[in-house]
Design a protein around this motif. Structure first.
Motif, PDB file in Angstrom:
ATOM      1  N   SER A  65      70.350  46.114 118.945  1.00 30.79           N
ATOM      2  CA  SER A  65      70.373  46.521 117.547  1.00 30.79           C
ATOM      3  C   SER A  65      71.427  47.584 117.287  1.00 30.79           C
ATOM      4  O   SER A  65      71.650  48.480 118.115  1.00 30.79           O
ATOM      5  N   ASN A  66      72.070  47.488 116.129  1.00 34.76           N
ATOM      6  CA  ASN A  66      72.917  48.555 115.618  1.00 34.76           C
ATOM      7  C   ASN A  66      72.252  49.154 114.393  1.00 34.76           C
ATOM      8  O   ASN A  66      71.471  48.496 113.696  1.00 34.76           O
ATOM      9  N   ARG A 115      71.618  39.495 109.500  1.00 34.47           N
ATOM     10  CA  ARG A 115      71.680  40.414 110.636  1.00 34.47           C
ATOM     11  C   ARG A 115      70.626  41.516 110.575  1.00 34.47           C
ATOM     12  O   ARG A 115      70.387  42.208 111.557  1.00 34.47           O
ATOM     13  N   ALA A 116      69.998  41.718 109.425  1.00 39.15           N
ATOM     14  CA  ALA A 116      69.059  42.824 109.247  1.00 39.15           C
ATOM     15  C   ALA A 116      67.647  42.440 109.674  1.00 39.15           C
ATOM     16  O   ALA A 116      67.065  41.498 109.143  1.00 39.15           O
ATOM     17  N   GLY A 117      67.105  43.189 110.626  1.00 38.56           N
ATOM     18  CA  GLY A 117      65.730  42.955 111.075  1.00 38.56           C
ATOM     19  C   GLY A 117      64.742  43.931 110.497  1.00 38.56           C
ATOM     20  O   GLY A 117      63.525  43.714 110.541  1.00 38.56           O
ATOM     21  N   LYS A 171      63.047  50.126 114.733  1.00 38.24           N
ATOM     22  CA  LYS A 171      63.558  49.522 115.960  1.00 38.24           C
ATOM     23  C   LYS A 171      62.565  48.532 116.542  1.00 38.24           C
ATOM     24  O   LYS A 171      62.932  47.443 116.994  1.00 38.24           O
ATOM     25  N   ALA A 225      62.603  45.414 114.283  1.00 36.90           N
ATOM     26  CA  ALA A 225      63.862  44.667 114.172  1.00 36.90           C
ATOM     27  C   ALA A 225      64.145  43.788 115.377  1.00 36.90           C
ATOM     28  O   ALA A 225      64.872  42.793 115.262  1.00 36.90           O
ATOM     29  N   ASP A 250      66.094  42.330 118.203  1.00 33.75           N
ATOM     30  CA  ASP A 250      67.526  42.321 118.517  1.00 33.75           C
ATOM     31  C   ASP A 250      68.409  42.417 117.272  1.00 33.75           C
ATOM     32  O   ASP A 250      69.629  42.515 117.387  1.00 33.75           O
ATOM     33  N   LYS A 251      67.803  42.372 116.095  1.00 28.91           N
ATOM     34  CA  LYS A 251      68.591  42.453 114.867  1.00 28.91           C
ATOM     35  C   LYS A 251      68.903  43.911 114.513  1.00 28.91           C
ATOM     36  O   LYS A 251      68.360  44.849 115.095  1.00 28.91           O
ATOM     37  N   ASP A 252      69.772  44.080 113.512  1.00 29.10           N
ATOM     38  CA  ASP A 252      70.198  45.416 113.126  1.00 29.10           C
ATOM     39  C   ASP A 252      69.173  46.105 112.236  1.00 29.10           C
ATOM     40  O   ASP A 252      68.366  45.461 111.559  1.00 29.10           O
ATOM     41  N   ILE A 253      69.262  47.421 112.245  1.00 30.05           N
ATOM     42  CA  ILE A 253      68.482  48.255 111.331  1.00 30.05           C
ATOM     43  C   ILE A 253      69.426  48.712 110.236  1.00 30.05           C
ATOM     44  O   ILE A 253      70.470  49.311 110.518  1.00 30.05           O
ATOM     45  N   LYS A 254      69.085  48.422 109.007  1.00 29.18           N
ATOM     46  CA  LYS A 254      69.973  48.749 107.889  1.00 29.18           C
ATOM     47  C   LYS A 254      69.403  49.923 107.101  1.00 29.18           C
ATOM     48  O   LYS A 254      68.259  49.886 106.648  1.00 29.18           O
TER      49      LYS A 254
END
Length: 204
Positions: free
Chosen positions: A2-3, A68-70, A130, A133, A135-139
């Motif tokens: 995750s980013n 991409r957002a989890g 986290k 989410a 493996d997806k990103d945190i927005k």
């Protein structure tokens, strides 16, 4: 992996919202003009339960942004401004963690969006996001104060500015905090269109 990312629309004079924002005037006076580029996109209309729409480069960017957002994190002011206007099935389709000083039971909506209200600060919200989410990103959805909190403690990996060719004149600026001058970042991508220029940066 995750980013932690954020994306914001911004006017040429540096505002992400107009003045006099509130639940009855989301994004403030003139603020919706910042986002004109997205209203007719197929991916945006689909998220709001609407048919039709344009498929182009901007639509591809918008679709990727959602995919991409989890999980999302937002401030209470942004939530209060959006609560009245979001449809029964909000566009997030993922858990949303709302930073607040006032406890409230989770607000479960259709389509996979549940708003959870976090009173313990950004670290607690980030830990929960986290876990949700995967493996997806945190927005970090906004507003400006929430994004600045994450920037100031070095928790942002990447950000995108959707720069609209308009002037608002006054309102809410994102990059007012002096501490942000210490940030080091590099340009990753620039994509242009008549209604918006997408500027993506990675923080070193």
């Amino acid at each position: 992996m995750s980013n932690i990312v954020f994306e914001v629309g911004m006017s040429l004079d540096g505002f992400i919202a107009g003045p006099n924002g509130g639940p009855d005037n989301p994004i403030g006076d003139g603020g919706t003009d910042i986002h004109l580029w997205m209203y007719e996109l197929k991916s945006w209309r689909k998220r709001l339960g609407m048919e039709g729409g344009i498929e182009n480069q901007n639509d591809k960017i918008m679709r990727h942004s959602f995919e991409r957002a989890g999980a999302y994190i937002m401030g209470r002011r942004m939530f209060d401004e959006g609560e009245q206007g979001w449809p029964e099935e909000p566009p997030f389709r993922a858990p949303v963690y709302v930073l607040t000083n006032h406890p409230r039971d989770p607000w479960v909506r259709k389509g996979g969006t549940t708003f959870t209200f976090v009173t313990e600060g950004i670290e607690s919200a980030l830990e929960q996001a986290k876990e949700a989410a995967g493996d997806k990103d945190i927005k970090i959805a906004g507003g400006a104060d929430t994004i600045q909190q994450f920037l100031q403690v070095g928790l942002i990996d990447e950000f995108t500015i959707h720069l609209a060719p308009i002037f608002i004149g006054s309102g809410v600026r994102l990059f007012d905090a002096a501490v942000l001058r210490e940030l080091e970042f590099e340009k990753e991508e620039v994509l242009d269109s008549p209604l918006v220029t997408h500027l993506r940066y990675k923080i070193k």
